[in-house]
Design a protein around this motif. Sequence first.
Motif, short mmCIF file in Angstrom:
data_model
loop_
_atom_site.label_atom_id
_atom_site.label_comp_id
_atom_site.label_asym_id
_atom_site.label_seq_id
_atom_site.Cartn_x
_atom_site.Cartn_y
_atom_site.Cartn_z
N LEU A 160 -0.27 -0.20 -12.64
CA LEU A 160 -0.92 0.58 -11.58
C LEU A 160 -2.36 0.14 -11.37
CD1 LEU A 160 0.35 4.20 -12.29
CD2 LEU A 160 1.18 2.59 -10.60
N VAL A 161 -2.98 -0.44 -12.38
CA VAL A 161 -4.40 -0.75 -12.26
C VAL A 161 -4.74 -2.24 -12.40
CG1 VAL A 161 -5.23 1.51 -12.94
CG2 VAL A 161 -4.68 -0.14 -14.70
N LYS A 162 -3.85 -3.01 -13.05
CA LYS A 162 -4.15 -4.41 -13.29
C LYS A 162 -3.87 -5.22 -12.04
CE LYS A 162 -5.04 -7.96 -15.93
NZ LYS A 162 -6.31 -8.11 -16.64
N HIS A 163 -4.92 -5.76 -11.46
CA HIS A 163 -4.76 -6.56 -10.26
C HIS A 163 -3.79 -7.71 -10.51
CE1 HIS A 163 -8.39 -7.19 -12.61
NE2 HIS A 163 -8.18 -8.48 -12.50
N ILE A 164 -2.94 -7.92 -9.54
CA ILE A 164 -2.07 -9.11 -9.52
C ILE A 164 -1.23 -9.22 -10.79
CG2 ILE A 164 -2.00 -11.54 -8.83
CD1 ILE A 164 -3.77 -10.16 -6.97
N TYR A 165 -0.59 -8.15 -11.21
CA TYR A 165 0.36 -8.30 -12.32
C TYR A 165 1.77 -8.03 -11.78
CZ TYR A 165 2.27 -8.17 -17.02
OH TYR A 165 3.01 -8.44 -18.15
N THR B 16 9.98 12.55 2.83
CA THR B 16 9.60 11.26 2.24
C THR B 16 8.14 10.95 2.51
OG1 THR B 16 11.86 10.44 2.53
CG2 THR B 16 10.15 8.79 2.21
N ILE B 17 7.70 11.20 3.76
CA ILE B 17 6.29 10.98 4.11
C ILE B 17 5.38 11.85 3.24
CG2 ILE B 17 4.56 11.29 5.93
CD1 ILE B 17 6.78 10.51 7.95
N ALA B 18 5.77 13.12 3.08
CA ALA B 18 4.94 14.04 2.30
C ALA B 18 4.87 13.61 0.84
CB ALA B 18 5.49 15.46 2.39
N PHE B 19 6.02 13.28 0.25
CA PHE B 19 6.06 12.92 -1.16
C PHE B 19 5.31 11.60 -1.39
CE2 PHE B 19 9.64 15.46 -3.34
CZ PHE B 19 9.36 16.58 -2.59
N ALA B 20 5.56 10.61 -0.51
CA ALA B 20 4.89 9.32 -0.67
C ALA B 20 3.38 9.50 -0.57
CB ALA B 20 5.38 8.33 0.38
N SER B 21 2.93 10.32 0.40
CA SER B 21 1.49 10.46 0.56
C SER B 21 0.88 11.24 -0.60
CB SER B 21 1.14 11.08 1.91
OG SER B 21 1.31 12.46 1.86
N SER B 22 1.66 12.14 -1.23
CA SER B 22 1.10 12.85 -2.39
C SER B 22 0.92 11.86 -3.55
CB SER B 22 1.98 14.03 -2.80
OG SER B 22 3.00 13.64 -3.68
N GLY B 23 1.89 10.96 -3.72
CA GLY B 23 1.74 9.94 -4.77
C GLY B 23 0.60 8.98 -4.46
N ALA B 24 0.52 8.56 -3.19
CA ALA B 24 -0.54 7.61 -2.80
C ALA B 24 -1.91 8.23 -3.03
CB ALA B 24 -0.36 7.22 -1.33
N ASN B 31 -8.77 5.40 -8.04
CA ASN B 31 -9.29 4.05 -7.77
C ASN B 31 -8.27 2.94 -8.00
OD1 ASN B 31 -11.76 5.23 -7.25
ND2 ASN B 31 -12.34 5.12 -9.42
N MET B 32 -7.00 3.24 -7.84
CA MET B 32 -6.01 2.17 -7.98
C MET B 32 -6.06 1.25 -6.77
SD MET B 32 -2.83 4.32 -9.54
CE MET B 32 -3.06 5.25 -11.07
N ASP B 33 -5.59 0.00 -6.97
CA ASP B 33 -5.56 -0.92 -5.83
C ASP B 33 -4.34 -0.61 -4.95
OD1 ASP B 33 -3.30 -2.22 -6.87
OD2 ASP B 33 -4.50 -3.69 -7.92
N VAL B 34 -4.24 -1.31 -3.84
CA VAL B 34 -3.23 -0.99 -2.84
C VAL B 34 -1.82 -1.11 -3.40
CG1 VAL B 34 -3.15 -3.32 -1.87
CG2 VAL B 34 -2.51 -1.39 -0.44
N PHE B 35 -1.65 -1.97 -4.40
CA PHE B 35 -0.32 -2.13 -5.00
C PHE B 35 0.05 -0.91 -5.85
CE2 PHE B 35 3.02 -3.74 -7.61
CZ PHE B 35 3.69 -4.61 -6.78
N VAL B 37 -1.15 2.03 -5.59
CA VAL B 37 -0.98 3.17 -4.69
C VAL B 37 0.44 3.19 -4.13
CG1 VAL B 37 -1.69 4.04 -2.42
CG2 VAL B 37 -3.43 3.39 -4.10
N ASN B 38 0.95 2.02 -3.78
CA ASN B 38 2.33 1.94 -3.29
C ASN B 38 3.35 2.29 -4.37
OD1 ASN B 38 3.16 0.86 -0.46
ND2 ASN B 38 1.20 -0.12 -0.90
N VAL B 39 3.12 1.78 -5.60
CA VAL B 39 4.06 2.08 -6.68
C VAL B 39 4.16 3.59 -6.89
CG1 VAL B 39 4.47 1.86 -9.16
CG2 VAL B 39 3.76 -0.13 -7.85
N LEU B 40 2.99 4.26 -6.98
CA LEU B 40 3.01 5.71 -7.19
C LEU B 40 3.66 6.43 -6.01
CD1 LEU B 40 -0.28 7.07 -8.80
CD2 LEU B 40 2.03 7.02 -9.73
N GLY B 41 3.37 5.97 -4.79
CA GLY B 41 3.94 6.62 -3.61
C GLY B 41 5.46 6.49 -3.56
N ILE B 42 5.96 5.28 -3.80
CA ILE B 42 7.42 5.06 -3.77
C ILE B 42 8.09 5.86 -4.88
CG2 ILE B 42 9.24 3.34 -4.05
CD1 ILE B 42 7.30 1.27 -2.90
N ALA B 43 7.50 5.82 -6.11
CA ALA B 43 8.09 6.55 -7.22
C ALA B 43 8.21 8.03 -6.90
CB ALA B 43 7.26 6.35 -8.49
#
Lengths: 214, 214, 214
Positions: A160-165, B16-24, B31-35, B37-43
């Motif tokens: 979740l935090v490690k860039h580019i893993y 799905t929109i609500a749950f994804a945005s709560s995770g995001a 301070n997570m990066d965009v990746f 943020v997506n992992v948490l949102g999808i999960a």
Amino acid sequence: MEYSEVITFVLEIVGTIAFASSGAMVGIERNMDVFGVNVLGIATAVGGGMIRDLILGIAPPNMFRNPVYALVSIVTCCCLFFIVFMNEKFLSSRFRTTYDRIMMMFDAIGLGIFTAVGVNTAIKAGFANQTFLLIFVGMITGVGGGLLRDVMAGVTPYILVKHIYACASMVGAIICVILYREFGEIPAMFLSAFVVMLIRFLAAKYRWNLPRIR
Amino acid sequence: MEYSEVITFVLEIVGTIAFASSGAMVGIERNMDVFGVNVLGIATAVGGGMIRDLILGIAPPNMFRNPVYALVSIVTCCCLFFIVFMNEKFLSSRFRTTYDRIMMMFDAIGLGIFTAVGVNTAIKAGFANQTFLLIFVGMITGVGGGLLRDVMAGVTPYILVKHIYACASMVGAIICVILYREFGEIPAMFLSAFVVMLIRFLAAKYRWNLPRIR
Amino acid sequence: MEYSEVITFVLEIVGTIAFASSGAMVGIERNMDVFGVNVLGIATAVGGGMIRDLILGIAPPNMFRNPVYALVSIVTCCCLFFIVFMNEKFLSSRFRTTYDRIMMMFDAIGLGIFTAVGVNTAIKAGFANQTFLLIFVGMITGVGGGLLRDVMAGVTPYILVKHIYACASMVGAIICVILYREFGEIPAMFLSAFVVMLIRFLAAKYRWNLPRIR
């Protein structure tokens, strides 16, 4: 056993050692006893493949049919524990820097080959046409073990935090799927694993970062 | 596709929109990066359904057969990330209050429809007579994604501390099972989803609490 | 129902009560409401068996075919919650010491019988020859519930730091596998469960520790 299988197996063992030792190190640094260190190490090394097999409906998971990966993990964890137990200064010595560098390299190899093996396992299980599934299980094979390790140890998951893993794993999985359909199994596996390793090295060397909000 | 299916699909997308945005949002605030943020949102968005399918033995889980929910999650996470990235004051602006209120409503819709879909999936998979299983998978479909999000982000799971959240889902699942046996699928799904939403609204408005020990 | 089945069932219920109350107590001490307390209690009591069944491909897991264990968990959690709710001094009273001692004994019984039942379930599911799998699922049946409880509550998992807990379960699982092959089901189950309990008692009494690095 063909050449390609031997190479795959060797790379998988290298990855298993790297993943197991990363789990064991987290346990050692948190003062866990030798049993806890083994649990974390095994979970990191074989956890990704186990989650993949649960998702694909392969029961029991492959790690139980061929326990060599779990055994290599146990040996790795016990060796590492023994080294640090005998010489507690290891953790802050200059050997630690060398150790970390080698393990970082091994870890990249593991991430690459596990991702490729994950995609390959799903294709062999009959899901060749489900692109999204293939990419997902490739990634989860690569990063699932580290996720289990971090959740169990109570730290924010690396992925979740490690860039580019996880991102390197995803790119590799996509390439693997495309190449598999065009050129077959062997080029797909080795090229995609190589791309993952390359991305990891470059990301570490040039400190690549994905955008984040501060 | 019948009317009822269209309505179910629309409600599921809203959820799905609500749950994804709560995770995001959890990822953005940490301070997570965009990746990440997506992992948490999808999960968060598809995790509940995935746990349900693992329990029911549906392999691979439905989220892979129909990736539209995962895709909607990715689009949601990227949009939200982009909005906050462009305008970092968003997180503390007065739009945030409006945003939170809308998302709370969407979330209640999601909790309701996911619970009903969960019960329905189990019935269709041949477990119509296993009442306890039906209620359990209804709940886990509703709250499992949020549980994954919180465990991954290292916060105490919402369902353990948030008054009347999992509880609303449970009541809905029980009603869904009873109505299904009496009146069939469509009344069961919509009435039970509606009851869940109603309980969530009332609980939020009147600050209902379950007893706890201080 | 034969004698041995009755005894197994009684021991399982004792273990279920111990595990559920350990989960409930974690919830109560963290000020969770009665619903959260139940979730943690149920997860602790039946979580290990559920993970086992997912690994073995038994879908849906046994806990849903025979909900008596979940029901006993709910009754246990509600009783405990009610006792502490009525008399909040219970948590720091001298009864607490007695309670803890009884629960520690019950917990050892649970760990023993769950480990043996886990091995037995895997053998009955047709995996009698997969030694590594048998030992693994024996352990996960014993300690998986506590692992879920700790991950959900955000504390470092007991099995990673508590000396001689998972280790006792592992020894019991190994003994169970060996005895099963030599003497059949009943001696294997009771002797191995007894060994686990014995190790736990001795470890607690003499404060046994595995080596760790400080």
